[in-house]
Design a protein around this motif. Structure first.
Motif, PDB file in Angstrom:
ATOM      1  N   PHE A   1       0.855  -1.177   0.000  1.00  0.00           N
ATOM      2  CA  PHE A   1       0.000   0.000   0.000  1.00  0.00           C
ATOM      3  C   PHE A   1       0.901   1.241   0.000  1.00  0.00           C
ATOM      4  N   PHE A   2       1.046   1.853  -1.173  1.00  0.00           N
ATOM      5  CA  PHE A   2       1.877   3.046  -1.315  1.00  0.00           C
ATOM      6  C   PHE A   2       1.000   4.287  -1.372  1.00  0.00           C
ATOM      7  N   LEU A   3       1.464   5.346  -0.737  1.00  0.00           N
ATOM      8  CA  LEU A   3       0.787   6.638  -0.804  1.00  0.00           C
ATOM      9  C   LEU A   3       1.568   7.555  -1.731  1.00  0.00           C
ATOM     10  N   ILE A   4       0.841   8.378  -2.453  1.00  0.00           N
ATOM     11  CA  ILE A   4       1.445   9.399  -3.315  1.00  0.00           C
ATOM     12  C   ILE A   4       1.296  10.713  -2.562  1.00  0.00           C
ATOM     13  N   ILE A   5       2.438  11.340  -2.286  1.00  0.00           N
ATOM     14  CA  ILE A   5       2.480  12.547  -1.450  1.00  0.00           C
ATOM     15  C   ILE A   5       2.935  13.735  -2.306  1.00  0.00           C
ATOM     16  N   ALA A   6       2.194  14.834  -2.228  1.00  0.00           N
ATOM     17  CA  ALA A   6       2.540  16.063  -2.950  1.00  0.00           C
ATOM     18  C   ALA A   6       3.695  16.779  -2.245  1.00  0.00           C
ATOM     19  N   PRO A   7       4.339  17.711  -2.942  1.00  0.00           N
ATOM     20  CA  PRO A   7       5.440  18.457  -2.314  1.00  0.00           C
ATOM     21  C   PRO A   7       5.054  19.162  -1.011  1.00  0.00           C
ATOM     22  N   ASN A   8       3.774  19.517  -0.863  1.00  0.00           N
ATOM     23  CA  ASN A   8       3.327  20.191   0.367  1.00  0.00           C
ATOM     24  C   ASN A   8       3.024  19.202   1.503  1.00  0.00           C
ATOM     25  N   GLY A   9       3.258  17.900   1.263  1.00  0.00           N
ATOM     26  CA  GLY A   9       3.038  16.882   2.289  1.00  0.00           C
ATOM     27  C   GLY A   9       1.660  16.257   2.278  1.00  0.00           C
ATOM     28  N   ARG A  10       0.779  16.738   1.434  1.00  0.00           N
ATOM     29  CA  ARG A  10      -0.592  16.232   1.375  1.00  0.00           C
ATOM     30  C   ARG A  10      -0.631  14.888   0.644  1.00  0.00           C
ATOM     31  N   ILE A  11      -1.405  13.951   1.170  1.00  0.00           N
ATOM     32  CA  ILE A  11      -1.640  12.673   0.503  1.00  0.00           C
ATOM     33  C   ILE A  11      -2.610  12.938  -0.643  1.00  0.00           C
ATOM     34  N   ILE A  12      -2.157  12.659  -1.873  1.00  0.00           N
ATOM     35  CA  ILE A  12      -3.009  12.941  -3.033  1.00  0.00           C
ATOM     36  C   ILE A  12      -3.473  11.679  -3.751  1.00  0.00           C
ATOM     37  N   GLY A  13      -2.953  10.530  -3.323  1.00  0.00           N
ATOM     38  CA  GLY A  13      -3.365   9.308  -3.993  1.00  0.00           C
ATOM     39  C   GLY A  13      -2.708   8.084  -3.412  1.00  0.00           C
ATOM     40  N   GLU A  14      -2.969   6.989  -4.096  1.00  0.00           N
ATOM     41  CA  GLU A  14      -2.422   5.711  -3.660  1.00  0.00           C
ATOM     42  C   GLU A  14      -2.086   4.881  -4.879  1.00  0.00           C
ATOM     43  N   SER A  15      -1.152   3.979  -4.696  1.00  0.00           N
ATOM     44  CA  SER A  15      -0.748   3.027  -5.725  1.00  0.00           C
ATOM     45  C   SER A  15      -0.577   1.695  -5.002  1.00  0.00           C
ATOM     46  N   ILE A  16      -1.333   0.688  -5.429  1.00  0.00           N
ATOM     47  CA  ILE A  16      -1.439  -0.528  -4.625  1.00  0.00           C
ATOM     48  C   ILE A  16      -1.201  -1.784  -5.461  1.00  0.00           C
ATOM     49  N   ILE A  17      -0.398  -2.658  -4.901  1.00  0.00           N
ATOM     50  CA  ILE A  17      -0.265  -4.019  -5.419  1.00  0.00           C
ATOM     51  C   ILE A  17      -0.990  -4.887  -4.399  1.00  0.00           C
ATOM     52  N   ASN A  18      -1.996  -5.630  -4.859  1.00  0.00           N
ATOM     53  CA  ASN A  18      -2.761  -6.454  -3.927  1.00  0.00           C
ATOM     54  C   ASN A  18      -3.106  -7.796  -4.561  1.00  0.00           C
ATOM     55  N   GLU A  19      -3.811  -8.610  -3.797  1.00  0.00           N
ATOM     56  CA  GLU A  19      -4.208  -9.937  -4.254  1.00  0.00           C
ATOM     57  C   GLU A  19      -2.992 -10.725  -4.763  1.00  0.00           C
ATOM     58  N   ILE A  20      -1.879 -10.612  -4.052  1.00  0.00           N
ATOM     59  CA  ILE A  20      -0.655 -11.295  -4.475  1.00  0.00           C
ATOM     60  C   ILE A  20      -0.806 -12.799  -4.275  1.00  0.00           C
ATOM     61  N   ASP A  21      -0.535 -13.529  -5.331  1.00  0.00           N
ATOM     62  CA  ASP A  21      -0.464 -14.984  -5.278  1.00  0.00           C
ATOM     63  C   ASP A  21       1.018 -15.324  -5.397  1.00  0.00           C
ATOM     64  N   TRP A  22       1.635 -15.646  -4.273  1.00  0.00           N
ATOM     65  CA  TRP A  22       3.079 -15.875  -4.246  1.00  0.00           C
ATOM     66  C   TRP A  22       3.466 -17.128  -5.013  1.00  0.00           C
ATOM     67  N   ASN A  23       2.574 -18.115  -5.087  1.00  0.00           N
ATOM     68  CA  ASN A  23       2.870 -19.337  -5.845  1.00  0.00           C
ATOM     69  C   ASN A  23       2.886 -19.073  -7.353  1.00  0.00           C
ATOM     70  N   LEU A  24       1.907 -18.339  -7.832  1.00  0.00           N
ATOM     71  CA  LEU A  24       1.846 -17.999  -9.252  1.00  0.00           C
ATOM     72  C   LEU A  24       2.719 -16.793  -9.605  1.00  0.00           C
ATOM     73  N   ARG A  25       3.175 -16.075  -8.560  1.00  0.00           N
ATOM     74  CA  ARG A  25       3.946 -14.844  -8.746  1.00  0.00           C
ATOM     75  C   ARG A  25       3.146 -13.828  -9.570  1.00  0.00           C
ATOM     76  N   SER A  26       1.899 -13.658  -9.187  1.00  0.00           N
ATOM     77  CA  SER A  26       1.035 -12.704  -9.870  1.00  0.00           C
ATOM     78  C   SER A  26       0.310 -11.843  -8.844  1.00  0.00           C
ATOM     79  N   ALA A  27      -0.129 -10.675  -9.307  1.00  0.00           N
ATOM     80  CA  ALA A  27      -0.832  -9.751  -8.412  1.00  0.00           C
ATOM     81  C   ALA A  27      -1.696  -8.800  -9.222  1.00  0.00           C
ATOM     82  N   ASN A  28      -2.554  -8.103  -8.506  1.00  0.00           N
ATOM     83  CA  ASN A  28      -3.395  -7.062  -9.069  1.00  0.00           C
ATOM     84  C   ASN A  28      -2.762  -5.698  -8.765  1.00  0.00           C
TER      85      ASN A  28
END
Length: 184
Positions: free
Chosen positions: A67-94
């Motif tokens: 769960f990554f947050l995207i932070i603006a230069p003023n320190g405000r959280i402006i978004g997110e970038s997420i890797i989820n539903e990781i299947d470690w056996n298949l080595r795949s994710a959403n």
């Protein structure tokens, strides 16, 4: 790893979310959630503080999520970038991304964050496949994903609603070998 910074660009930062971000995450993005963000992500427009903070804190504990947050230069959280539903056996994710602030769109931040998260998925997590879905009424996002090397795999026709109209859900992915070729 809780302090890991995924990337920096023009004063913007992408970093792993931390427990102490929960309140700012809610207050800076969900009071209220931008109507267009809700539409493009298939979210409802109104969330309680408890709903958002509970989801946020639970997300930090998931073994199958980064769960990554995207932070603006003023320190405000402006978004997110997420890797989820990781299947470690298949080595795949959403993968999913959201920019919550209208004023931050159209600056290349989404493209940069998508590419940085994609690279993390293949370099650090050693995934074989990263997939996503995007709604047909969000051609701007689809263009970002294509630019980042994702390929269309299929379309779930009339699978979602956009107001009173049916719309398609477009499935996309990038494979490890495609990413390696892209990085050369």
């Amino acid at each position: 790893m809780n302090t890991e910074i995924l990337g920096k660009k023009d004063g913007y930062i992408i970093r792993l979310a931390k427990i102490q971000d929960a309140t700012n995450y809610y207050e800076q993005n969900f009071c209220p959630l931008d109507k267009e963000v809700a539409r493009l992500t298939g979210s409802k427009e109104v969330y309680t503080k408890e709903e958002v903070e509970t989801f946020f804190l639970r997300s930090l504990e998931d073994d199958d999520r980064y769960f990554f947050l995207i932070i603006a230069p003023n320190g405000r959280i402006i978004g997110e970038s997420i890797i989820n539903e990781i299947d470690w056996n298949l080595r795949s994710a959403n993968f999913r991304i959201g920019l919550y602030q209208l004023t931050e769109r159209g600056k290349g931040i989404g493209t940069w964050a998508t590419e940085a998260t994609r690279d993390f998925a293949f370099e650090k997590l050693r995934l074989h496949r990263l997939e996503l879905d995007v709604y047909s009424f969000n051609p701007r996002a689809e263009k970002v994903y294509l630019k980042a090397g994702f390929k269309r795999e299929g379309v779930l026709r009339d699978a979602i609603m956009d107001g009173n109209e049916y719309a398609d859900d477009i499935l996309m992915s990038i494979l490890e070998d495609e990413w390696k070729a892209l990085k050369k």
